[in-house]
Design an enzyme around this catalytic site. Structure first.
Site, mmCIF file in Angstrom:
data_model
loop_
_atom_site.group_PDB
_atom_site.id
_atom_site.type_symbol
_atom_site.label_atom_id
_atom_site.label_comp_id
_atom_site.label_asym_id
_atom_site.label_seq_id
_atom_site.Cartn_x
_atom_site.Cartn_y
_atom_site.Cartn_z
ATOM 1 C CG ASP A 121 -2.104 -0.995 0.985
ATOM 2 O OD1 ASP A 121 -2.500 -1.198 -0.179
ATOM 3 O OD2 ASP A 121 -2.575 -1.581 1.973
ATOM 4 C CG ASP A 186 -6.711 -4.850 -3.661
ATOM 5 O OD1 ASP A 186 -6.943 -5.957 -4.181
ATOM 6 O OD2 ASP A 186 -7.317 -4.463 -2.657
HETATM 7 N N1 GLY Z 1 -7.071 -2.223 -1.222
HETATM 8 C C1 GLY Z 1 -8.064 -2.565 -0.298
HETATM 9 C C2 GLY Z 1 -9.451 -2.420 -0.802
HETATM 10 O O1 GLY Z 1 -9.720 -2.251 -1.953
HETATM 11 O O2 GLY Z 1 -10.336 -2.491 0.023
#
Ligand code: GLY
Length: 410
Positions: A121, A186
């Site tokens: 992230d 993601d």
């Molecule tokens: N990256 C975490 C989500 O999309 O909730």
């Protein structure tokens, strides 16, 4: 010529097989009015954030009138989105007070350049804040500060790459839980930091890592029909693909709407940097699968259920954030595809934006822009909430709409 006819035929069959049966809204968004509403909300949050230096807006639950905030630390993946909202609002309105707030908020993200790496992230955190600062700040000193921090962050993010697997590890803390090197869909979005840094510095290693991640994910993360799994798990020593599963979706074989949205956005962005036809084809395939499932909902709402396979059907919570991510991605993707598809994707993105602006905008009591997102349904977290990243991608979509089509959409 033959090629064009084939494209048209494919486009036609997609439309006939998957077209929505109901048409309840105008086709175009009231652009200026929507930007004004968003700007009003952004100013309201700016007022709420005066004197708040250690946390960022995260979500608002029904009935609440202030943001629930989370500390600004590498463990909180959403910390960059508020700064990104400010940058897009500044890009849309040119207001100097918003520029000042964006710059000051961005300065609070600079520590990430040298913070110990927590997980993938780091990309979301820095792309939404510092990369937008680099793109939109009119001050060359500020841009340079952002640039240096972004280059350090890119080097840090690249440490998650396992060359045996060919992808970045998403969650180091969850290796035991998944039984291996885990990569989530993601993570595709974080490749933008590596591609951008490679272009800035000429560092081919960063580009090679990003391309490898995109290609490996293409090979192991998708089903035949273009829908994706949320998680792929690999043996960290041999690189062998072990299995796929979900973390935030309904179950391992379901289609988590935001996961599919990340796939669409991710491969569109990757194609922007690589110009490789295979990446464009993947973006289109993921998009067409999403649109088919969206149209199967058979109502005039262009916002998906949080998971397309939720058996509750129209009683299932929706996910406005997924619609905003896809709309933003499609305004980019329509630039790269043939003309029939460009028309289709633009119309679909417009319809998503119309649905969001007509039926999902929060009232003036709420500081957020969009209601009805779903964060982590299996964990019972952020179900039917206003979440900051929905606002971010909605503002980005408005910005892209104003640039690709002109702002004469009133
Ligand atoms: N990256 C975490 C989500 O999309 O909730």
């Amino acid at each position: 010529m033959k090629k064009k006819i084939l494209y048209f035929a494919l486009g036609f069959s997609l439309l006939t097989a998957c077209s929505a049966s109901t048409d309840c809204h105008d086709k175009s968004i009231p652009f200026n009015q929507t930007v004004e509403t968003c700007d009003r909300k952004v100013h309201r949050t700016m007022a709420e954030m005066v004197g708040v230096t250690d946390s960022m807006p995260r979500n608002v639950y029904p009935g609440q009138t202030r943001w629930n905030k989370r500390p600004n630390v590498p463990e909180e993946w959403c910390s960059g989105f508020w700064d990104g909202c400010l940058w897009y609002d500044y890009a849309l309105t040119g207001k100097q007070d918003v520029l000042q707030a964006a710059t000051e908020t961005g300065e609070r993200m600079l520590y990430l350049a040298h913070a110990p790496l927590f997980d993938h992230d780091l990309g979301f955190l820095t792309i939404t804040s510092l990369l937008n600062g680099y793109r939109f700040s009119p001050d060359s000193t500020e841009r340079n500060i952002c640039r240096n921090a972004l280059l350090a962050a890119a080097d840090s993010l690249a440490l998650l790459f396992n060359p045996r697997v060919g992808t970045l590890l998403s969650w180091p803390r969850n290796i035991d839980m998944f039984g291996g090197h885990n990569t989530i869909m993601d993570n595709m979005l974080n490749l933008e930091l590596l591609f951008w840094a490679a272009d800035e510095t000429g560092c081919e290693d960063l580009r090679t890592i990003a391309v490898s991640h995109a290609d490996t994910t293409m090979a192991y993360h998708f089903r035949e029909d273009g829908t994706c799994y949320h998680v792929a798990v690999y043996d960290p020593l041999t690189g062998k693909h072990l299995y796929n599963c979900t973390h935030q979706g309904l179950n391992d074989s379901s289609v988590w709407a935001r996961g599919q949205a990340w796939a669409i956005y991710g491969y569109t962005m990757v194609y922007r940097y690589t110009h490789e036809p295979r990446h464009l084809a993947m973006a289109e395939k993921a998009t067409d699968a999403y649109l088919c499932l969206l149209h199967a909902q058979k109502d005039c709402d262009y916002v998906p259920y949080w998971d397309f396979c939720d058996p509750r059907g129209d009683k299932a919570p929706r996910d406005a954030s997924a619609a905003a991510v896809v709309a933003s991605a499609l305004y980019e993707l329509q630039q790269y595809v043939d003309s029939a598809k460009a028309i289709e994707y633009t119309e679909q993105a417009d319809r998503m934006m119309v649905s969001l602006s007509a039926d999902y905008m929060a009232s003036d009591d709420c500081p957020a822009i969009l209601l009805h997102s779903t964060g982590h349904h299996p964990a019972g977290s952020e179900i039917d909430a206003a979440i900051i990243y929905a606002d971010y991608y909605f503002l980005e979509a408005l910005y892209r709409l104003s640039h690709t089509l002109g702002s004469s959409t009133e």
